[in-house]
Design an enzyme around this catalytic site. Structure first.
Site, mmCIF file in Angstrom:
data_model
loop_
_atom_site.group_PDB
_atom_site.id
_atom_site.type_symbol
_atom_site.label_atom_id
_atom_site.label_comp_id
_atom_site.label_asym_id
_atom_site.label_seq_id
_atom_site.Cartn_x
_atom_site.Cartn_y
_atom_site.Cartn_z
ATOM 1 N N HIS A 1 -11.001 -103.606 -0.450
ATOM 2 C CA HIS A 1 -11.030 -105.064 -0.272
ATOM 3 C C HIS A 1 -11.608 -105.749 -1.523
ATOM 4 C CE1 HIS A 1 -11.503 -104.069 4.269
ATOM 5 N NE2 HIS A 1 -10.294 -104.550 4.109
ATOM 6 N N LYS B 1 -11.508 -107.927 20.092
ATOM 7 C CA LYS B 1 -11.536 -106.668 19.343
ATOM 8 C C LYS B 1 -12.982 -106.214 19.186
ATOM 9 C CE LYS B 1 -9.481 -104.799 15.118
ATOM 10 N NZ LYS B 1 -8.789 -105.176 13.894
ATOM 11 N N ARG C 1 -1.049 -100.789 1.121
ATOM 12 C CA ARG C 1 -1.437 -99.422 0.772
ATOM 13 C C ARG C 1 -0.264 -98.472 0.898
ATOM 14 N NH1 ARG C 1 -6.253 -100.018 4.929
ATOM 15 N NH2 ARG C 1 -4.570 -101.307 5.723
ATOM 16 N N SER D 1 -10.883 -99.532 6.753
ATOM 17 C CA SER D 1 -12.175 -99.682 7.443
ATOM 18 C C SER D 1 -12.277 -98.680 8.598
ATOM 19 C CB SER D 1 -12.327 -101.108 7.965
ATOM 20 O OG SER D 1 -12.304 -102.019 6.902
HETATM 21 P P1 ADP Z 1 -6.723 -106.417 9.202
HETATM 22 O O1 ADP Z 1 -7.481 -106.263 10.466
HETATM 23 O O2 ADP Z 1 -6.083 -107.757 8.991
HETATM 24 O O3 ADP Z 1 -5.819 -105.257 8.809
HETATM 25 P P2 ADP Z 1 -8.508 -105.416 7.212
HETATM 26 O O4 ADP Z 1 -9.905 -105.844 7.029
HETATM 27 O O5 ADP Z 1 -8.271 -104.037 7.646
HETATM 28 O O6 ADP Z 1 -7.884 -106.467 8.146
HETATM 29 O O7 ADP Z 1 -7.703 -105.673 5.879
HETATM 30 C C1 ADP Z 1 -7.558 -106.954 5.301
HETATM 31 C C2 ADP Z 1 -6.499 -106.871 4.223
HETATM 32 O O8 ADP Z 1 -6.942 -105.965 3.217
HETATM 33 C C3 ADP Z 1 -5.141 -106.354 4.702
HETATM 34 O O9 ADP Z 1 -4.125 -107.037 3.993
HETATM 35 C C4 ADP Z 1 -5.154 -104.914 4.306
HETATM 36 O O10 ADP Z 1 -3.858 -104.411 4.068
HETATM 37 C C5 ADP Z 1 -5.941 -104.986 3.010
HETATM 38 N N1 ADP Z 1 -6.613 -103.731 2.702
HETATM 39 C C6 ADP Z 1 -7.380 -103.002 3.508
HETATM 40 N N2 ADP Z 1 -7.835 -101.893 2.875
HETATM 41 C C7 ADP Z 1 -7.307 -101.949 1.630
HETATM 42 C C8 ADP Z 1 -7.367 -101.078 0.488
HETATM 43 N N3 ADP Z 1 -8.017 -99.946 0.533
HETATM 44 N N4 ADP Z 1 -6.708 -101.461 -0.633
HETATM 45 C C9 ADP Z 1 -6.002 -102.613 -0.665
HETATM 46 N N5 ADP Z 1 -5.894 -103.452 0.382
HETATM 47 C C10 ADP Z 1 -6.537 -103.135 1.507
#
Ligand code: ADP
Length: 171
Positions: free
Chosen positions: A20, A44, A96, A134
């Site tokens: 992120h 959630k 990803r 995450s």
């Molecule tokens: P969501 O619940 O919307 O998936 P996340 O917090 O998991 O939220 O992710 C927010 C954004 O960050 C999403 O667009 C996700 O694809 C992106 N993201 C999550 N992990 C990574 C990573 N390791 N590298 C690049 N983008 C990421």
């Protein structure tokens, strides 16, 4: 005067990972301002509360060289309503893998229907973090595996403490 180009980077960030952080930094190179927006979703179950996540993300972003361009906020309801309220021109998402792409495509199309002035901008994950989510971070941490280098240090400590506490409550 030209209005600033504002992008929203929405997500759960439970917890924020270095994947992120990489996306936040790269977005500041494309936009004048990046709003990291934590989705409030009472349905959630999360490891950290929204307030905890806001504090954690603010602490990490304050230390970035691009900090002056970054804002951290929470939103509830439709992302596009929030994006329009914030007068954003774009929503940033990370890709990803093909799985992320398949998820993002209908979302982006629906969001374009809801708010045609807001573009969805997908950035490819850096190869160092393409395997990081995450969910996986929480799973590895709860089983005692190393998450070094994948999560900001300040969050890593709190994450380990929280997963330990959760494991202790369950046993
Ligand atoms: P969501 O619940 O919307 O998936 P996340 O917090 O998991 O939220 O992710 C927010 C954004 O960050 C999403 O667009 C996700 O694809 C992106 N993201 C999550 N992990 C990574 C990573 N390791 N590298 C690049 N983008 C990421």
């Amino acid at each position: 005067m030209v209005s600033p180009r504002i992008a929203i980077f929405p997500g759960s960030f439970d917890p924020l990972t270095n994947g992120h952080v990489d996306l936040i930094r790269r977005s500041t190179h494309l936009f004048d301002r990046v709003v990291v927006a934590v989705l409030v979703n009472p349905e959630k179950r999360s490891l950290f509360s929204v307030d905890e996540r806001l504090t954690q993300i603010r602490e990490v972003c304050q230390l970035l060289p691009e900090s002056a361009q970054i804002e951290v906020d929470a939103f509830e309801g439709l992302l596009m309503h929030y994006a329009l309220k914030r007068e954003a021109c774009a929503v940033v998402r990370g890709l990803r893998s093909g799985v992320d792409f398949e998820y993002e495509r209908p979302m982006a199309t629906m969001n374009a229907h809801l708010a045609p002035t807001v573009e969805t901008v997908c950035l490819l994950a850096d190869a160092r973090y393409a395997h990081v989510s995450s969910r996986l971070i929480k799973e590895v941490a709860s089983l005692g595996g190393s998450i070094d280098g994948l999560v900001p240090t300040s969050i890593c400590e709190r994450l380990l403490a929280r997963v330990r506490a959760e494991t202790a409550t369950r046993s």
